[in-house]
Enzyme design. Sequence first.
Site, PDB file in Angstrom:
ATOM      1  N   CYS A   7     -36.505  28.967 -32.796  1.00 54.80           N
ATOM      2  CA  CYS A   7     -35.712  29.388 -33.744  1.00 54.80           C
ATOM      3  C   CYS A   7     -34.417  28.901 -33.735  1.00 54.80           C
ATOM      4  CB  CYS A   7     -35.447  30.937 -33.719  1.00 54.80           C
ATOM      5  SG  CYS A   7     -37.278  31.784 -33.871  1.00 54.80           S
ATOM      6  N   ARG A  24     -35.985  31.553 -38.557  1.00 56.99           N
ATOM      7  CA  ARG A  24     -37.051  31.742 -37.609  1.00 56.99           C
ATOM      8  C   ARG A  24     -38.308  30.885 -37.523  1.00 56.99           C
ATOM      9  NH1 ARG A  24     -42.011  36.231 -38.055  1.00 56.99           N
ATOM     10  NH2 ARG A  24     -42.475  36.257 -35.883  1.00 56.99           N
ATOM     11  N   LEU A  25     -38.959  30.291 -36.574  1.00 58.14           N
ATOM     12  CA  LEU A  25     -40.273  29.634 -36.519  1.00 58.14           C
ATOM     13  C   LEU A  25     -41.038  30.648 -36.174  1.00 58.14           C
ATOM     14  CD1 LEU A  25     -41.616  26.979 -36.505  1.00 58.14           C
ATOM     15  CD2 LEU A  25     -41.065  26.759 -34.069  1.00 58.14           C
ATOM     16  N   ALA A  26     -42.169  30.923 -36.924  1.00 60.20           N
ATOM     17  CA  ALA A  26     -43.011  32.203 -36.818  1.00 60.20           C
ATOM     18  C   ALA A  26     -44.173  31.758 -36.139  1.00 60.20           C
ATOM     19  CB  ALA A  26     -43.506  32.731 -37.991  1.00 60.20           C
ATOM     20  N   ILE A  27     -44.302  31.643 -34.714  1.00 64.09           N
ATOM     21  CA  ILE A  27     -45.398  31.512 -33.747  1.00 64.09           C
ATOM     22  C   ILE A  27     -46.191  32.695 -33.300  1.00 64.09           C
ATOM     23  CG2 ILE A  27     -46.060  30.344 -31.864  1.00 64.09           C
ATOM     24  CD1 ILE A  27     -43.770  28.404 -31.752  1.00 64.09           C
ATOM     25  N   ASN A  77     -34.317  34.948 -29.879  1.00 64.38           N
ATOM     26  CA  ASN A  77     -35.106  33.882 -29.989  1.00 64.38           C
ATOM     27  C   ASN A  77     -36.141  33.575 -28.924  1.00 64.38           C
ATOM     28  OD1 ASN A  77     -36.132  31.128 -30.247  1.00 64.38           O
ATOM     29  ND2 ASN A  77     -34.397  30.065 -29.505  1.00 64.38           N
ATOM     30  N   GLY A  78     -37.154  33.661 -28.898  1.00 67.98           N
ATOM     31  CA  GLY A  78     -37.987  33.573 -27.982  1.00 67.98           C
ATOM     32  C   GLY A  78     -38.971  34.804 -27.593  1.00 67.98           C
ATOM     33  N   GLU A  79     -40.066  34.660 -26.775  1.00 66.66           N
ATOM     34  CA  GLU A  79     -41.028  35.736 -26.626  1.00 66.66           C
ATOM     35  C   GLU A  79     -40.739  36.320 -25.341  1.00 66.66           C
ATOM     36  OE1 GLU A  79     -44.531  37.834 -26.950  1.00 66.66           O
ATOM     37  OE2 GLU A  79     -43.291  36.898 -28.190  1.00 66.66           O
TER      38      GLU A  79
END
Length: 101
Positions: free
Chosen positions: A2, A50-53, A75-77
């Site tokens: 993101c 957002r990059l939706a992974i 940003n991040g999990e």
Amino acid sequence: MCGIAGLFAPDLAPPERRVRVEAMLDVMRHRGPDGVAVWEGDDVTLGITRLAIVAPQDATRVYCCEHGLTHAVVNGEIYNHLDLATQLAGRGHHLDAAPTP
């Protein structure tokens, strides 16, 4: 990955801050092509591309606490999110707070 942006500028009007943060997000659009969210506060504007992974069906958003006092772009999990959610719920927090527009 993101892209996140923010601007603290009490001397700028909210529309001008928003234009600047949106310009920052446009530069990073390739980092988060799946959604954009912007939040405006008294002297602050925050944004995320957002990059939706993880959970791609979820909306892109700026997170807020249940009282609306704290806002964050993330940003991040968080891999231990279930344990943390249990701990926070035990302290009276509600992690399903409504997303900000």
